[in-house]
Scaffold this motif. Sequence first.
Motif, short mmCIF file in Angstrom:
data_model
loop_
_atom_site.label_atom_id
_atom_site.label_comp_id
_atom_site.label_asym_id
_atom_site.label_seq_id
_atom_site.Cartn_x
_atom_site.Cartn_y
_atom_site.Cartn_z
N SER A 1 4.29 14.70 -0.48
CA SER A 1 3.40 14.22 -1.50
C SER A 1 3.77 13.61 -2.83
O SER A 1 4.67 14.09 -3.37
N ARG B 1 1.35 10.62 0.96
CA ARG B 1 2.52 11.34 1.52
C ARG B 1 3.44 10.18 1.93
O ARG B 1 3.11 9.19 2.76
N ASN C 1 -0.01 8.11 6.15
CA ASN C 1 0.37 8.36 4.78
C ASN C 1 -0.02 7.25 3.87
O ASN C 1 -0.64 6.27 4.44
#
Length: 175
Positions: free
Chosen positions: A82, A77, A150
């Motif tokens: 994503s 992400r 992320n």
Amino acid sequence: MNDETPVMTSHRPYLLRALYEWIADNEMTPHLLVDATRSGVQVPLHAVSEGRIVLNVAQQAVSGLEMTNELIRFSARFGGVSQSISVPTHAVVAIYARETGQGMVLPEETGEEAGAGDNAPAPSAAGGTPRPALSAVPSDTSSTEDREGNGHDPGPDGDGTDPGPRRGGHLRVVK
């Protein structure tokens, strides 16, 4: 005995997998420093700074991590969106633990290794092959969601957002 030296495959993917496992086994966060200008690299363009990108490849930060001899592939992400990431092993500059900076800067590949294992001849010294342009994954840069966990470390080479307090340098390139 034979006078010819046998040609071996690149040792880079083996080092990457071993160091990734070592960093993860020590409960640290593995990061990859990638030369985003190399052919075959697919990363969000907005996350690239000075032709390089730092990718957090910890198990909890990515999904579907696959590390083959030719390619590192996963989903992560970026800004809450994503993205599919694809990095040829020849484009990885270094792998290190975020917390300690311990890891390895990988040497430049020469000759047949530079062809990412495809046994391509080395470019001639007089007229080397120019590097291809960046290949970017479409992204939505309007999101300002929290970036914890992320696939991108927005540290000093971040994408323009305020990364918070600096942690100090992890690697020093010595030429």
